[in-house]
Design an enzyme around this catalytic site. Structure first.
Site, mmCIF file in Angstrom:
data_model
loop_
_atom_site.group_PDB
_atom_site.id
_atom_site.type_symbol
_atom_site.label_atom_id
_atom_site.label_comp_id
_atom_site.label_asym_id
_atom_site.label_seq_id
_atom_site.Cartn_x
_atom_site.Cartn_y
_atom_site.Cartn_z
ATOM 1 N N SER A 35 -8.385 0.423 3.946
ATOM 2 C CA SER A 35 -7.323 1.924 4.124
ATOM 3 C C SER A 35 -6.572 1.432 2.573
ATOM 4 C CB SER A 35 -6.052 1.735 4.745
ATOM 5 O OG SER A 35 -5.102 2.401 4.637
ATOM 6 N N TYR B 14 0.552 -4.996 8.246
ATOM 7 C CA TYR B 14 -0.879 -3.164 8.381
ATOM 8 C C TYR B 14 -1.631 -3.042 6.967
ATOM 9 C CZ TYR B 14 -3.750 1.133 8.460
ATOM 10 O OH TYR B 14 -4.796 1.881 8.376
#
Length: 271
Positions: A145, A158
């Protein structure tokens, strides 16, 4: 990519029950591939795949929670036994939950995030590394990501996990150099999925999942080592990386945070 052993090529995709995983499955089948699809919700995934009307023999569903090492390893072994060694393995399964380190429950959230996004990725690849090395071909794909570039307030679990995906895949790429097995890192920006629709902040360059899947498919076919999709987010990521810490922190001040899994309504959230 030439299918192994003269048969139709096979892609093994985790997290295939929704979002990016489903879009990738559709893209690979459209390109003529067979697919091995993995998700915790096996019945739901089977119903979805059946509804696509794909020919028999083109797909198989395996149930596994990637956070349970033995479960995802067993799914990989079952795929090899039933469909053969895949040509591409995409470790797409992942979770994204906000956290507050001051809350004890959120430390468990962080542990679960790492179990899925990091250990689960390694466990996904594990059954295929040696068979691919013996064959002399194959591609292992880690879905990272742009959140891997810098830590965002409220996104500690995350961001850390996705930075770990990049570092892990880089390590694996070095270990497999010269074996014929490639390692590809795909870093999605904001992709329109059920997961991102829960976000409470602006998502620049938001991309439809099917468009992302097509660009990811082409990047994987070319065997690129690292690709951020869309390219505009790659530019933003590079700029954020070189931004001085003081300016970076000021820029993010007041930005809404990702929703936590165990919110405490009696505690006022900091801005």
């Amino acid at each position: 990519m030439t299918p192994a052993h003269g048969c139709r090529a096979l892609a093994f995709i985790t997290g295939a029950s929704s979002g990016i995983g489903q879009a990738l499955a559709l893209r690979y089948v459209a390109a003529g591939w067979r697919v091995a699809l993995v998700a915790r919700r096996q019945a739901e995934l089977t119903a979805w795949a059946t509804a696509q009307g794909w020919p028999a023999g083109r797909w198989q569903v395996y149930g596994a929670d990637v956070a349970v090492i033995d479960a995802i390893v067993a799914a990989g072994q079952a795929c090899i036994a039933a469909q053969g060694v895949p040509d591409v393995v995409i470790a797409n399964a992942g979770i994204s939950v906000g956290m507050d380190t001051a809350e004890r429950d959120d430390i468990d959230v962080m542990a679960r995030t790492f179990a899925v996004n990091n250990t689960g990725m390694a466990a996904t690849f594990h059954p295929f590394v040696e068979p691919m090395r013996r064959r002399g071909s194959g591609t292992l794909v880690g879905i990272a990501s742009v959140a891997a570039i810098r830590g965002l307030p409220g996104h500690g679990a995350y961001c850390a996990s996705k930075a770990g995906v990049v570092s892990y895949c880089e390590s694996l790429r070095g270990e497999l150099r010269g074996s014929g097995v490639r390692v590809v890192i795909i870093g999605p920006g904001y992709i329109d999925t059920p997961l991102t629709r829960q976000n409470r902040y602006a998502m620049p360059f938001l991309m439809p999942a099917e468009v992302f899947a097509d660009r990811a498919y082409r990047a994987i076919e070319r065997g690129v080592s690292y690709r951020v999709i869309p390219w505009q987010m790659a530019v933003v990521a590079r700029l954020l990386r070189v931004l001085p810490n003081a300016l970076f922190d000021r820029l993010l001040a007041g930005r809404p945070r990702k929703a936590r899994q165990h919110p405490h309504p009696e505690r006022r959230r900091r801005p």
